[in-house]
Motif scaffolding. Structure first.
Motif, mmCIF file in Angstrom:
data_model
loop_
_atom_site.group_PDB
_atom_site.id
_atom_site.type_symbol
_atom_site.label_atom_id
_atom_site.label_comp_id
_atom_site.label_asym_id
_atom_site.label_seq_id
_atom_site.Cartn_x
_atom_site.Cartn_y
_atom_site.Cartn_z
ATOM 1 N N PHE A 121 5.641 -5.666 3.113
ATOM 2 C CA PHE A 121 4.043 -5.605 3.027
ATOM 3 C C PHE A 121 2.757 -5.134 4.046
ATOM 4 O O PHE A 121 1.825 -5.066 4.175
ATOM 5 C CB PHE A 121 4.127 -7.219 2.754
ATOM 6 N N TYR A 122 3.504 -5.770 5.572
ATOM 7 C CA TYR A 122 2.708 -5.245 6.883
ATOM 8 C C TYR A 122 2.478 -3.865 6.969
ATOM 9 O O TYR A 122 1.913 -3.707 8.412
ATOM 10 C CB TYR A 122 3.177 -6.219 7.735
ATOM 11 N N ASP A 123 3.579 -3.148 6.806
ATOM 12 C CA ASP A 123 3.499 -1.216 6.311
ATOM 13 C C ASP A 123 1.344 -1.085 6.664
ATOM 14 O O ASP A 123 1.243 -0.207 7.467
ATOM 15 C CB ASP A 123 3.853 -0.810 5.862
ATOM 16 N N LEU A 124 0.993 -2.038 5.706
ATOM 17 C CA LEU A 124 -0.399 -1.291 5.811
ATOM 18 C C LEU A 124 -1.430 -2.124 6.656
ATOM 19 O O LEU A 124 -2.862 -1.787 6.538
ATOM 20 C CB LEU A 124 -1.002 -1.637 4.647
ATOM 21 N N LEU A 125 -1.261 -2.892 7.148
ATOM 22 C CA LEU A 125 -1.698 -4.028 8.277
ATOM 23 C C LEU A 125 -1.840 -3.452 9.818
ATOM 24 O O LEU A 125 -0.887 -2.234 10.116
ATOM 25 C CB LEU A 125 -1.099 -5.418 8.574
ATOM 26 N N PRO A 145 2.185 -9.618 -5.344
ATOM 27 C CA PRO A 145 1.659 -8.652 -4.650
ATOM 28 C C PRO A 145 2.884 -7.174 -4.148
ATOM 29 O O PRO A 145 3.637 -7.591 -4.930
ATOM 30 C CB PRO A 145 1.221 -9.446 -3.229
ATOM 31 N N SER A 146 1.394 -5.991 -4.291
ATOM 32 C CA SER A 146 2.426 -4.495 -4.049
ATOM 33 C C SER A 146 1.940 -4.270 -3.494
ATOM 34 O O SER A 146 0.401 -4.220 -2.374
ATOM 35 C CB SER A 146 2.575 -4.340 -5.234
ATOM 36 N N LEU A 147 2.607 -3.076 -2.661
ATOM 37 C CA LEU A 147 1.727 -1.860 -1.760
ATOM 38 C C LEU A 147 0.260 -1.741 -2.078
ATOM 39 O O LEU A 147 -0.393 -0.987 -1.319
ATOM 40 C CB LEU A 147 2.505 -1.520 -1.253
ATOM 41 N N LEU A 148 0.125 -1.125 -3.287
ATOM 42 C CA LEU A 148 -0.520 -1.053 -4.060
ATOM 43 C C LEU A 148 -2.002 -1.923 -4.200
ATOM 44 O O LEU A 148 -3.627 -1.456 -3.987
ATOM 45 C CB LEU A 148 -0.674 -0.007 -5.620
#
Length: 286
Positions: free
Chosen positions: A282-286, A251-254
């Motif tokens: 990874f949690y920056d997007l949640l 997985p990646s941010l994209l």
């Protein structure tokens, strides 16, 4: 936000009594820190682990057996101050005895609701061909009035015998649409679209899971190019060792952002497997 942090097992003793095991893994201090000042609930993952065919035969044999089993589970989670559970039982039966299983889960859902407890059922994804698979639309329709959420296992799409992406985007979309074809249906909010926060390292004839720290070690040692696979919407790297050519899907941010957008489009929730295996950002997007 819901957390699933403890693995518990339901057992049937030779005497006929039901018991819940695994409470020694409950870390009260950690749970207090996680929930402090947050709207967060912690549900243990509960498995019907190591059951024999005879055990299931007894469970499904009468209403009394079903009530004894569910009451044992409810008594345990109330004593531990859990608000619900994440239940894993469907895959253990491999798609067999569906009528009995739906009957059991219907009773369980009703009893949980009467006690103000939340029930999440883990369900397998659709077959690759788009066929019904182990859990289908009819099963979902039968259970949706009684189950609060369905944790859809839209990951582990590939395997060592068939290397490839962990969860191709088009397949994830199809898995939801196979259960609830109508895009405007409110039932989709009951589905938690599964995200993998781990990767897989494939070599000819075998493969193994890759978690965050291991992925960083591989990047530092082999310095491979990171490439975007447009078909699956996942990032991949390739490198060679003495045992052969490796390909990793990780997985990646994209890839995470793409799947979050898919969940929004489909109007589902999300379910992550699992928090401790990811890279911190990874949690920056949640």
């Amino acid at each position: 936000m819901l957390f699933n942090v403890v693995w518990l097992q339901v057992k049937r003793r030779p005497s006929g009594a039901y018991v819940v095991q695994g409470d020694h893994d409950i870390d009260r201090g950690w749970m207090k820190e996680v929930t402090k000042g947050r709207n967060t609930k912690i549900f243990p993952r509960m498995l019907f682990d190591g059951w024999s065919g005879e055990d299931y035969l007894h469970l499904f044999s009468s209403e009394d057996e079903i009530e004894d089993c569910v009451e044992t589970i409810l008594k345990f989670i109330k004593s531990q101050h859990f608000q619900g559970i994440v239940l894993e039982i469907w895959s253990q039966l491999g798609g067999h005895r569906k009528t009995d299983l739906i009957h059991f889960l219907t009773h369980m859902g009703q009893m949980f609701r009467e006690e103000g407890r939340f029930l999440i059922l883990v369900i397998p994804p659709s077959a690759e061909s788009g066929a019904d698979g182990m859990f289908n639309k009819e099963d979902f329709n039968a259970l949706s009035p009684h189950i609060d959420r369905f944790s859809l296992m839209t990951y582990d799409y590939s395997s060592p015998s068939r290397p490839g992406p962990n969860s191709p985007l088009a397949w994830m979309k199809a898995c939801v649409e196979n259960l609830v074809p109508e895009s405007n249906s409110t039932l989709r909010k009951k589905i938690l679209l599964g995200f993998n926060f781990y990767g897989y390292d494939f070599v000819p004839g075998s493969g193994e899971p890759v978690i965050g720290h291991k992925f960083i070690e591989i990047l530092k040692k082999h310095k491979p190019d990171i490439r975007w696979d447009q078909n699956s919407a996942e990032h991949t790297i390739q490198y060679k060792t003495g045992i052969g050519h490796h390909i990793i899907y990780y997985p990646s941010l994209l890839s995470i952002e793409t799947r979050l957008e898919l969940a929004k489009y489909l109007k589902t929730g999300i379910s992550i497997w699992e928090i401790g295996q990811a890279l911190d950002y990874f949690y920056d997007l949640l």
